[in-house]
Scaffold this motif. Structure first.
Motif, short mmCIF file in Angstrom:
data_model
loop_
_atom_site.label_atom_id
_atom_site.label_comp_id
_atom_site.label_asym_id
_atom_site.label_seq_id
_atom_site.Cartn_x
_atom_site.Cartn_y
_atom_site.Cartn_z
N VAL A 1 0.24 -10.30 33.35
CA VAL A 1 1.66 -10.28 33.01
C VAL A 1 2.43 -11.10 34.04
O VAL A 1 1.99 -11.25 35.18
N THR A 2 3.59 -11.60 33.62
CA THR A 2 4.40 -12.46 34.48
C THR A 2 5.10 -11.67 35.58
O THR A 2 5.28 -12.18 36.69
N ASN A 3 5.51 -10.43 35.28
CA ASN A 3 6.27 -9.64 36.27
C ASN A 3 5.58 -8.30 36.55
O ASN A 3 6.11 -7.24 36.19
N PRO A 4 4.44 -8.33 37.24
CA PRO A 4 3.72 -7.07 37.48
C PRO A 4 4.56 -6.04 38.22
O PRO A 4 4.42 -4.83 38.01
N GLU A 5 5.47 -6.54 39.07
CA GLU A 5 6.25 -5.61 39.90
C GLU A 5 7.12 -4.65 39.08
O GLU A 5 7.49 -3.59 39.55
N THR A 6 7.40 -5.03 37.83
CA THR A 6 8.26 -4.17 36.99
C THR A 6 7.46 -3.05 36.31
O THR A 6 8.05 -2.20 35.64
N MET A 7 6.13 -3.08 36.45
CA MET A 7 5.31 -2.15 35.67
C MET A 7 4.56 -1.11 36.51
O MET A 7 3.93 -0.23 35.96
N ILE A 8 4.61 -1.25 37.82
CA ILE A 8 3.75 -0.44 38.69
C ILE A 8 4.04 1.06 38.53
O ILE A 8 3.12 1.86 38.35
N GLU A 9 5.29 1.41 38.57
CA GLU A 9 5.67 2.83 38.48
C GLU A 9 5.23 3.43 37.16
O GLU A 9 4.67 4.53 37.10
N ASP A 10 5.44 2.67 36.08
CA ASP A 10 5.06 3.18 34.74
C ASP A 10 3.55 3.38 34.64
O ASP A 10 3.09 4.36 34.06
N PHE A 11 2.78 2.45 35.21
CA PHE A 11 1.32 2.60 35.15
C PHE A 11 0.86 3.76 36.02
O PHE A 11 -0.05 4.49 35.65
N LYS A 12 1.50 3.96 37.16
CA LYS A 12 1.17 5.10 38.00
C LYS A 12 1.41 6.40 37.21
O LYS A 12 0.55 7.28 37.14
N ASN A 13 2.57 6.48 36.59
CA ASN A 13 2.91 7.69 35.83
C ASN A 13 2.03 7.87 34.60
O ASN A 13 1.86 8.98 34.10
N ASN B 1 -5.53 4.25 37.89
CA ASN B 1 -6.18 4.47 39.19
C ASN B 1 -6.17 3.21 40.04
O ASN B 1 -6.12 3.28 41.26
N SER B 2 -6.34 2.06 39.39
CA SER B 2 -6.25 0.81 40.15
C SER B 2 -5.45 -0.20 39.36
O SER B 2 -5.48 -0.21 38.12
N ILE B 3 -4.75 -1.05 40.10
CA ILE B 3 -3.95 -2.11 39.49
C ILE B 3 -4.40 -3.44 40.07
O ILE B 3 -4.44 -3.63 41.29
N THR B 4 -4.76 -4.34 39.16
CA THR B 4 -5.09 -5.71 39.55
C THR B 4 -4.01 -6.61 38.99
O THR B 4 -3.69 -6.53 37.80
N PHE B 5 -3.43 -7.45 39.86
CA PHE B 5 -2.45 -8.41 39.33
C PHE B 5 -2.85 -9.82 39.75
O PHE B 5 -3.65 -10.02 40.67
N HIS B 6 -2.30 -10.80 39.02
CA HIS B 6 -2.67 -12.19 39.26
C HIS B 6 -1.81 -12.81 40.36
O HIS B 6 -0.57 -12.74 40.30
N ILE B 7 -2.48 -13.45 41.30
CA ILE B 7 -1.75 -14.10 42.39
C ILE B 7 -0.85 -15.23 41.84
O ILE B 7 0.20 -15.51 42.39
N GLU B 8 -1.24 -15.79 40.69
CA GLU B 8 -0.45 -16.87 40.09
C GLU B 8 0.93 -16.36 39.63
O GLU B 8 1.86 -17.14 39.43
N THR C 1 2.00 -3.86 48.53
CA THR C 1 2.56 -2.67 49.20
C THR C 1 3.06 -1.65 48.18
O THR C 1 2.82 -0.44 48.31
N GLN C 2 3.71 -2.16 47.15
CA GLN C 2 4.25 -1.27 46.09
C GLN C 2 3.12 -0.46 45.43
O GLN C 2 3.25 0.75 45.22
N ILE C 3 2.01 -1.12 45.15
CA ILE C 3 0.88 -0.45 44.47
C ILE C 3 0.24 0.57 45.42
O ILE C 3 -0.06 1.70 45.03
N LYS C 4 0.08 0.17 46.68
CA LYS C 4 -0.53 1.10 47.65
C LYS C 4 0.37 2.32 47.87
O LYS C 4 -0.10 3.46 47.92
N GLU C 5 1.66 2.08 47.98
CA GLU C 5 2.58 3.20 48.20
C GLU C 5 2.63 4.14 47.00
O GLU C 5 2.93 5.32 47.13
N ALA C 6 2.30 3.59 45.83
CA ALA C 6 2.25 4.44 44.62
C ALA C 6 0.94 5.23 44.57
O ALA C 6 0.74 6.04 43.66
N LEU D 1 -6.93 -5.24 50.42
CA LEU D 1 -7.29 -5.03 49.01
C LEU D 1 -8.51 -4.13 48.86
O LEU D 1 -9.39 -4.10 49.72
N ASP D 2 -8.58 -3.42 47.75
CA ASP D 2 -9.76 -2.61 47.44
C ASP D 2 -10.83 -3.46 46.78
O ASP D 2 -12.01 -3.15 46.87
N PHE D 3 -10.42 -4.51 46.07
CA PHE D 3 -11.37 -5.47 45.53
C PHE D 3 -10.63 -6.74 45.12
O PHE D 3 -9.40 -6.78 45.14
#
Ligand SMILES: O=C(CO)[C@@H](O)[C@H](O)COP(=O)(O)O
Ligand SMILES: [Fe+2]
Length: 226
Positions: free
Chosen positions: A71-83, A87-94, A107-112, A136-138
């Motif tokens: 996805v283009t804006n992973p930062e907007t989805m982290i909280e929703d996926f946590k809820n 268990n793990s979130i992989t996002f594209h560096i691109e 940091t956002q994913i780890k803090e979640a 990173l975990d992987f």
């Protein structure tokens, strides 16, 4: 430290009408994680599913949800996926590096409280993840262009796997795209221990239990030489 094989069936190849049944079947067959491909029809030219479906699935399985956000804006989805029970979130560096927010999203994913991974598309040099690897975990190295299941394995991506493995002997390295009994040895020989497979496991008239075992045997055979 010896790394264990982690096999992740890609639910993209499952029957979406029977996600829970197919997920639990793969776990019974020896799968370790459930790989969930999230596509937004913007970062990639395909649209799949989002957090609401993951949340529904969570009610029916205890499996580890390995969410691959294309996805283009992973930062907007982290909280929703946590809820939703990810268990793990992989996002594209691109999707983040050009906006200078890669560190912020890690940091956002780890803090979640989730595991975090960075992914590189085939044309992205693996060196781009080096500054972040220690957090990173992987790392996920795509072995097809992201967007669709059932594509051919890109053997030339093994150079990236080898480079990453030689620099980080204890890192979990995931590969995704075109993994099947005819390509697994290239990946495990190069140093990958986390295997995503969609069509190879969900194809009709296949025995996923046998294929998962074959994948694990291949990794266990090659990992002492990494
Ligand atoms: O992320 C993706 C595709 O973008 C993958 O997870 C695919 O779903 C893998 O499918 P196969 O290549 O194994 O069929
Ligand atoms: Fe994927």
């Amino acid at each position: 430290m010896s790394l264990k094989p982690i096999i992740c069936p890609s639910l993209l190849s499952s029957d979406f009408a029977f996600l829970a049944r197919d997920s639990n079947y793969m776990l019974e067959c020896g799968a370790d994680w459930l790989h969930i491909d999230v596509m937004d029809n913007h970062f990639v030219p395909n649209l799949t599913l989002g957090a609401p479906i993951v949340k529904s699935l969570r009610k029916h399985t205890k499996g580890h949800f390995d969410c691959h956000l294309m996805v283009t804006n992973p930062e907007t989805m982290i909280e929703d996926f946590k809820n939703a029970g990810a268990n793990s979130i992989t996002f594209h560096i691109e999707a983040t590096e050009s906006r200078g927010i890669t560190q912020k999203v890690i940091t956002q994913i780890k803090e979640a409280g989730m595991m975090v991974a960075l992914c590189v598309k085939p044309k992205t040099p693996i060196e781009e993840v080096f500054p972040y690897v220690d957090q990173l975990d992987f790392v996920l190295i795509m072995t097809v262009e992201p967007g669709f299941g059932g594509q051919s394995f890109m053997k030339d991506m093994m150079t990236k796997v080898k480079t990453l493995r030689s620099k980080y002997p204890n890192l979990n390295i995931q590969v995704d795209g075109g993994l099947d009994p005819s390509t697994i040895d290239f990946a495990s020989e190069a140093g990958a221990n986390v295997i995503v497979a969609g069509s190879a496991l969900f194809k009709p008239n296949q025995d996923p239990k046998e294929t998962i075992k074959l994948f694990k045997d291949s990794i266990n055979k090659h990992s002492p030489n990494w």
